[in-house]
Write a protein that holds these residues in place. Sequence first.
Motif, PDB file in Angstrom:
ATOM      1  N   PHE A  13      24.413  17.230  39.197  1.00 46.32           N
ATOM      2  CA  PHE A  13      25.330  17.603  40.314  1.00 46.32           C
ATOM      3  C   PHE A  13      26.488  16.592  40.613  1.00 46.32           C
ATOM      4  O   PHE A  13      26.266  15.567  40.476  1.00 46.32           O
ATOM      5  CB  PHE A  13      24.555  17.467  41.659  1.00 46.32           C
ATOM      6  N   GLU A  14      27.672  17.083  40.852  1.00 46.43           N
ATOM      7  CA  GLU A  14      28.774  16.315  40.900  1.00 46.43           C
ATOM      8  C   GLU A  14      29.250  16.120  42.090  1.00 46.43           C
ATOM      9  O   GLU A  14      29.460  17.101  43.090  1.00 46.43           O
ATOM     10  CB  GLU A  14      29.906  16.703  40.069  1.00 46.43           C
ATOM     11  N   ASP A  15      29.596  14.735  42.461  1.00 43.80           N
ATOM     12  CA  ASP A  15      30.054  14.457  43.928  1.00 43.80           C
ATOM     13  C   ASP A  15      31.707  14.976  43.969  1.00 43.80           C
ATOM     14  O   ASP A  15      32.365  14.908  43.126  1.00 43.80           O
ATOM     15  CB  ASP A  15      30.304  13.046  44.037  1.00 43.80           C
ATOM     16  N   ILE A  16      31.953  15.755  44.870  1.00 41.15           N
ATOM     17  CA  ILE A  16      33.084  16.473  44.996  1.00 41.15           C
ATOM     18  C   ILE A  16      34.238  15.467  45.037  1.00 41.15           C
ATOM     19  O   ILE A  16      35.461  15.844  44.561  1.00 41.15           O
ATOM     20  CB  ILE A  16      33.105  17.301  46.322  1.00 41.15           C
ATOM     21  N   TYR A  17      34.228  14.221  45.673  1.00 43.71           N
ATOM     22  CA  TYR A  17      35.182  13.317  45.862  1.00 43.71           C
ATOM     23  C   TYR A  17      35.521  12.430  44.584  1.00 43.71           C
ATOM     24  O   TYR A  17      36.711  12.285  44.027  1.00 43.71           O
ATOM     25  CB  TYR A  17      34.809  12.316  47.217  1.00 43.71           C
TER      26      TYR A  17
ATOM     27  N   GLU B 267      27.891  17.305  52.337  1.00 39.28           N
ATOM     28  CA  GLU B 267      29.372  16.952  52.250  1.00 39.28           C
ATOM     29  C   GLU B 267      29.948  16.644  50.876  1.00 39.28           C
ATOM     30  O   GLU B 267      30.865  16.920  50.571  1.00 39.28           O
ATOM     31  CB  GLU B 267      29.605  15.792  53.296  1.00 39.28           C
ATOM     32  N   HIS B 268      28.919  16.035  50.094  1.00 42.22           N
ATOM     33  CA  HIS B 268      29.338  15.475  48.862  1.00 42.22           C
ATOM     34  C   HIS B 268      29.030  16.482  47.776  1.00 42.22           C
ATOM     35  O   HIS B 268      29.541  16.450  46.771  1.00 42.22           O
ATOM     36  CB  HIS B 268      28.724  14.232  48.744  1.00 42.22           C
ATOM     37  N   TYR B 269      27.944  17.250  47.908  1.00 45.90           N
ATOM     38  CA  TYR B 269      27.365  17.949  46.734  1.00 45.90           C
ATOM     39  C   TYR B 269      27.602  19.482  46.974  1.00 45.90           C
ATOM     40  O   TYR B 269      27.177  20.283  46.169  1.00 45.90           O
ATOM     41  CB  TYR B 269      25.986  17.609  46.596  1.00 45.90           C
TER      42      TYR B 269
ATOM     43  N   GLY C  84      20.644  13.546  49.026  1.00 47.74           N
ATOM     44  CA  GLY C  84      21.292  12.606  47.768  1.00 47.74           C
ATOM     45  C   GLY C  84      22.028  11.740  48.715  1.00 47.74           C
ATOM     46  O   GLY C  84      22.081  11.889  49.996  1.00 47.74           O
ATOM     47  N   ARG C  85      22.671  10.920  47.858  1.00 46.70           N
ATOM     48  CA  ARG C  85      23.744  10.072  48.505  1.00 46.70           C
ATOM     49  C   ARG C  85      24.560   9.357  47.260  1.00 46.70           C
ATOM     50  O   ARG C  85      23.828   9.034  46.488  1.00 46.70           O
ATOM     51  CB  ARG C  85      23.056   9.114  49.264  1.00 46.70           C
TER      52      ARG C  85
END
Lengths: 160, 476, 504
Positions: free
Chosen positions: C126-130, C442-444, C468-469
């Motif tokens: 899973f990739e962090d969008i930012y 928000e991130h994933y 996650g974080r």
Amino acid sequence: MEMVYYWEHECGWVNYLDPYYFWNFEGKVKCAGCDRVARFKFVNGMLLEGPTEVDEEADVLPLYADNPNRGYEAIKVGTEGKTRPFYGLMRDPSTYTGKARIRTENFRGKFIRATPNQPKKAGVIESRRFAWIDRTKSKDVWENDDYPGKPVYGKFRKEE
Amino acid sequence: MEKKVWDPSPPGSWSFDPPRDKDPVTGEDMEKIPFEEYCRRMFDPDKLWEKPEALKGWRHISSTMYILSPHVGATLGEFGAEVIKVEMPKLGDPMRHTSPFNEAYLWPETDHRPQVGTGMGFLHANDNKYFITLDYHAPEAKELYYDLIRISDSMAECYRPGTFYRWGIGYPQLKEVNPRLIYIYLGGFGNYGPRRYGGSYDILGQAVGGLAAITGWHEDFGGHPTKQTNWLIDWYSGLTGLIGVLAAAHYRRKTGLGTFIDLSQISCSTRATGYAFPLYGRFGVVRQRWGNWDTLLSVHGIIMTGRTDDPEHPNPQISVESRYVMVSAFQDDDFRELCYIIGRPDLWEKYSSARERVKPEAQIEIYRALEEWASDKSRSEVVEILNNAGLIAVPVFSAKDVYECEHFWERGTLRWIDDPIFGDVLVHGATVKMSETPPRVKWVWRPIGADNIRIYHELLGYPLPKLKELWEKGVI
Amino acid sequence: MSDEKYEEKYVELEINDVKDTLLPRPWPVTEPRKREELYAPWVKDPRDPDGSYGEFVEENIHYKKAVGKPWALDGIIVLDCTVMGMAGAIAASYLGELGATVIKVEPIEGDPQRYWYPFGREEYAFEDIYTGEKVSPTFIHEHRNEYSITLNLETEKGREIFKRLAVHADIILENYPPGTFDEWGIGYRQLSRINPRLIYAWFGQLGQWGSMKDRTSKYGQWMLDPVGLSASEYVHSTGFPADLLPREFGGNPTRSGEWVGDIVAGVWGTVGILAALYYRENVSGRGQFIEATSAESYMEILDFNISWYAYDGSIKARIGGWDPNLNQYAWNPCKDGYMMIGGQSDRLWYRILQVIAQEDPEGARLIAEDPFLKEMAARNALEGLIKTYTVTAHWLVNNTRAEAEAKMNAREVAAAPVLMIDEIAEYEHFVYRGHVIEVMDEHYGRVLVSNSPLAHQHRTPARIKWVGRPLGLDNGEIFARYLGIGPEEMKKLAREGVTTWYHE
């Protein structure tokens, strides 16, 4: 329906071919009652080639067999030459009866209560709280054939 | 003149005051003793009964059956609450007459098996409780139940949704009677939803919740999903429910309000599936079973060795089955050592990175090599060889091995209890270790309705003639 | 927000290669029925004649009504220092979902769980969008509602900072090998001097003390999950016996597919932690040292297995999909999978026979007439189990799971299929109740996770806020809030290797 997980042989004995072992199986099974061998082929539980009588050695024995015509007389698991042994039992298979065991001593030899409460003169610790169990549920009450609240299996329970 | 200052509680003088500076018995500085010794003293199982209980003053009513819901009560009882279990008169909890292979029973009995006793299936979910009977169908039962609820902190039930409400003792009614009540409903499918009336058992939770989909040998190897020992989901969901109850107690301290918790054991089973759902949701990949090996780490699985330690023993579990070892060597150095020990340095050449090792083809090759190497050795030989080389290997224990293992006796996980009714019983419950308020098992279980007098007469204060009348009517 | 990256197209997938599985897809494929449609039968259902109970439950307990309700463990601060093992993550996730502030203290490179991919397939990241930072689905699923800071506990400075953080903490979770934190000066005996209200929980496999305590290998590898399970008799009693299924096909003691030992230890530990919290708040004002190990937590769950050995020397054996205590209570193979049928009581036993008799009167006769099986407890004997399940499987071979379920449920017998993961995600009851939910993180982005079991409560339901974080995301916030360390000092610490700082 042609599946034969319970294989009713002409001799009258029903052999039970347990589902997990025979789910994908191709080979020869011996009837526990009369020792004749037949060949089966199961794929994903479906019987593709039915019991064909052959005259060879069996690959595997059934796990259990019984005979409806003889009052369900059973050939138990692990009988020499007729059924497979079952090692997945919890102790020496010869001590296994399928009946409840009542012990008064546990594994390290100390007292364990598996029979009804004893009267005071037996010298075992008693408690006032459980005296009513003695009056209603002591051994002489239970030993009769018909006691209050006895369930009748297979039929609706009598309301009392 | 010396002024004596009276110190009513010199530090370290209470038995449960954790000795911070000096151990009161030996006078040693607690900061300096080795860590293992420190732990041993903090969690000493012999001092268990000198320490207080965590949930002092809590009362819990357990209108429950089977394992899932009584377990909440039993654990509360282990932590010190007073737990009252309500059963149907005469019949009792159906779990009383289950026993493995119809074998082991302890007295006393149920009406189903009068000469035989209460089965081992009833152990551990019902310890530390007081057993009373109450027939909910009777019209007097509602008032009796309200009297019990008014003096309790929490209550558990497991009947079909709406049943208690119809009997007048559902959550909307009880929260008027006692606004501080924490009411927990534990069931298979929960209290709402299209299938809320489906009865549910532990094995159903495993099947429908997802654990069966990932446990067992892979289909390609001819395997089938296997059930986890006894009743995993029942026990573990009961604990999850307990988390909810204790958290609600914390909230109640601020606001004085109880709550209703609807726990579905299938949800607990689904929670335990690991990465299966993110994988499915993002990529559409359905996780399959992978037997005794691990999907994240390699080597980290259970292998079969050649022989058992005692092939002549009459018990087949010892003579045939006790030959599995769990081997764990997933870091690079450990894996390299393992390859050299089993005489296959080519495996180390081929799979020197963790990512490579964990791929399915690699795992198949590596584990086959391991089992080939182990196929002429017995279980304890394999464990010894690997442990001497500094690797981690643990034999798969059977009940006998656990019983004979010193470690668990030392730590107080296995205990003999001299139960007032049954005599000498081994219990292995209440196993989380706490230094000040450890949980404990006090007694094992009691006959149906054994504490009717204690609770109705001595706790609630009903006069004995009233109890006799209720008994005659069949209410209790 | 991230719609451009994850398009909502339903693509007909033909899977020939692993690459074909990497396209995102919408969920659920079939929407559950509307509430009005589902509850129209409320009024007619005899169990809830006027529908008032159902209405009450829907209004107050439904998980969708949970938005905005208060939190049970509000104000509790948890420091989660566990790495690698899942026990601490489970405990932290339950505490976090109930409202506690959970701060995950990770080493500089991060928790190794971030990099453990199933079968090593990094495509499943899973990739962090930012930032594009990759993380494994295991990490995403187990860590919820946690803040992440990086702190190198192997340096002196790191330990000092940890001690200052421990002053604020109510609960500390850790699972390092026994004695590690103690050596570093941040074990229970040191920290309880600084903060006597601290509840300190250690998770592990076998224990911190005792003749078989947790140890590391010669090269420093930790003991992880199935070690505890093997040592606690769980593995021995799970799986198919070699008599029911040959060993090559799986007739071996089997471990669980997921790290259940850690999960159970986490849950047991949480129970202990909350009991200690209750005791602290209501009685003593002091914290405690808690130890929860996989082997022992699991031992409680083995109910009578070892007590049975102490009773008469019987060693519990495994029995596959069957259960030696109750009949019928097993799953057996059927036409398109496995079907579980459960009917413990006498009444249900005869109902199951009635269903089987409709299609297979021979088989039903074999069971109904057998005098041995008339007695309820005798059906648990081995012969009883074999006979019953053989006949049941004979009936099942001809029925798919849906058919068998419908027929059994018509007689009020609890029967359910063994569902695969995708079927669980699409099952109407679970979608309605939210056992599996989609979190818009928000991130994933959109992540499908299994919801907390405690999500259905009246006043303080458990909710997932995020999953996650990214590593070290909350460094600035936590350091400033609890330690008074601002960016300049953090940059210095980052250069010394104590923590990380992204924006130079």
